[in-house]
Structures are given as structure tokens and as C-alpha cells.
Scaffold this motif. Structure first.
Motif, PDB file in Angstrom:
ATOM      1  N   ILE A 198      20.873  74.715  -3.662  1.00  0.00           N
ATOM      2  CA  ILE A 198      21.873  74.663  -4.721  1.00  0.00           C
ATOM      3  C   ILE A 198      23.163  74.171  -4.085  1.00  0.00           C
ATOM      4  CG2 ILE A 198      23.134  75.947  -6.500  1.00  0.00           C
ATOM      5  CD1 ILE A 198      20.050  75.907  -6.920  1.00  0.00           C
ATOM      6  N   PHE A 205      26.911  72.115 -10.585  1.00  0.00           N
ATOM      7  CA  PHE A 205      26.006  72.488  -9.502  1.00  0.00           C
ATOM      8  C   PHE A 205      24.671  71.802  -9.726  1.00  0.00           C
ATOM      9  CE2 PHE A 205      28.965  76.040  -9.738  1.00  0.00           C
ATOM     10  CZ  PHE A 205      29.306  76.202  -8.407  1.00  0.00           C
ATOM     11  N   ALA A 220      20.497  71.647  -8.377  1.00  0.00           N
ATOM     12  CA  ALA A 220      19.373  72.191  -7.627  1.00  0.00           C
ATOM     13  C   ALA A 220      18.605  70.984  -7.107  1.00  0.00           C
ATOM     14  CB  ALA A 220      18.489  73.042  -8.524  1.00  0.00           C
ATOM     15  N   ARG A 279      19.105  80.807 -10.015  1.00  0.00           N
ATOM     16  CA  ARG A 279      19.948  80.467  -8.861  1.00  0.00           C
ATOM     17  C   ARG A 279      21.150  79.615  -9.278  1.00  0.00           C
ATOM     18  NH1 ARG A 279      16.695  77.981  -4.360  1.00  0.00           N
ATOM     19  NH2 ARG A 279      18.693  78.191  -3.286  1.00  0.00           N
ATOM     20  N   LEU A 280      20.963  78.714 -10.241  1.00  0.00           N
ATOM     21  CA  LEU A 280      22.093  77.928 -10.739  1.00  0.00           C
ATOM     22  C   LEU A 280      23.106  78.834 -11.437  1.00  0.00           C
ATOM     23  CD1 LEU A 280      20.102  74.859 -12.035  1.00  0.00           C
ATOM     24  CD2 LEU A 280      21.925  74.771 -10.302  1.00  0.00           C
TER      25      LEU A 280
END
Length: 161
Positions: A8, A60, A62, A100-101
Motif C-alpha cells: 500500500i 492510496f 494497492a 488495508r486501503l
């Protein structure tokens, strides 16, 4: 040979792969066509619109090696961050990439002293409501798109400490 984990990363200022991000968003949002009304604002996105969005918001990505498998954008507001255009490649969904993002957006909010993260999801997307609830988001209101006489979106918020 085992592949390296998905990384990320914040979208850099000199980023040059907006076409790839647009393709990811359109692919990830395609399932909504014919389900949500009005249609997704993703249909209004262009490479130039994404580039401009990145000047106003923090994005962001991934990355799985060189492949973009997810993205999210966070707009700083007075009290918190507004998170939008969370997208994960359909063949990579269910692997924790979206989580996770969203964690990256939450970490950004925390680093900027924000009290919460807010997002909107469409009324028809019950699976999205449940996924965001599992991440700690709670419904705060229902809104109506212009020209409609019924709620079309749900606003959800997560308080962070």
C-alpha cells in the motif's frame, strides 16, 4: 515461488498511470450497473478528473508488483476525512486489500488529528454496508440524490482515536 505481498503506497505527485487507475475503478464498479439508481459517479471519471482529484485529495494504491489492484481517495475536511472511490480488482476481492486501503486512510486521519472517517455507499449495496460495518463504520444518515424522492445513499462514519 511465493509472490511478495501487496504493498500500500500513497500516490506520488508525479504519478503517470491514471489510465490504469481509471480502468481499475471502472472494472471494480461495473457490477453496480443496473443495480444502483442513479448510476455511479464513477461513470463521470476521466484521466484528467482523476489527476485533478489527486491534487485535492490523498490517494492510496494497492500494488501487486507493478499491477494496481486497489485504490482509495481521502478528502480532508474540518472534522475528519471523507473516503471515496475505494476500488479493488474483482479478481483480488476478499483478500484484505480493501481493509488495508481503509487502514491507510484511517492512519492518515489519525496523523492529521481528525476525529472520524466518513463515506457514502448506495442504498442497494447491502454487502458494502456490511463490509463497512465490519470495519467499524456506522450509519449516520440517508440522503437523496437530486431528482429522486427516496433515499439513494447511506452515509457511514467511523470515529477514530
Amino acid at each position: 515461488m511465493e509472490q511478495p505481498p501487496v504493498s500500500i503506497t500513497q500516490i506520488p505527485a508525479d504519478f503517470g498511470r491514471w489510465g490504469d487507475v481509471l480502468a481499475l475503478i471502472m472494472h471494480a464498479f461495473a457490477f453496480m450497473d443496473g443495480i444502483i439508481d442513479p448510476p455511479s459517479s464513477a461513470h463521470l471519471l476521466t484521466v484528467e478528473a482523476l489527476r485533478a482529484k489527486a491534487l485535492r485529495e490523498t490517494g492510496f494504491l494497492a500494488l501487486d508488483g507493478d499491477r494496481i489492484v486497489g485504490c482509495v481517495f481521502a478528502l480532508e475536511k474540518a472534522e475528519g476525512l471523507y473516503v471515496g472511490k475505494l476500488a479493488v480488482a474483482p479478481d483480488r476481492q476478499g483478500q484484505g486489500i480493501g481493509r488495508r486501503l481503509m487502514q491507510a486512510a484511517e492512519d492518515l486521519a489519525r496523523s492529521r488529528g481528525k476525529a472520524d472517517i466518513e463515506l457514502e455507499t448506495r442504498i442497494e449495496l447491502a454487502a458494502n454496508h456490511a463490509a463497512f460495518a465490519r470495519l467499524g463504520f456506522r450509519e449516520t444518515e440517508r440522503t437523496v440524490h437530486e431528482g429522486y424522492d427516496r433515499p439513494t445513499s447511506i452515509t457511514m462514519r467511523k470515529t477514530i482515536s
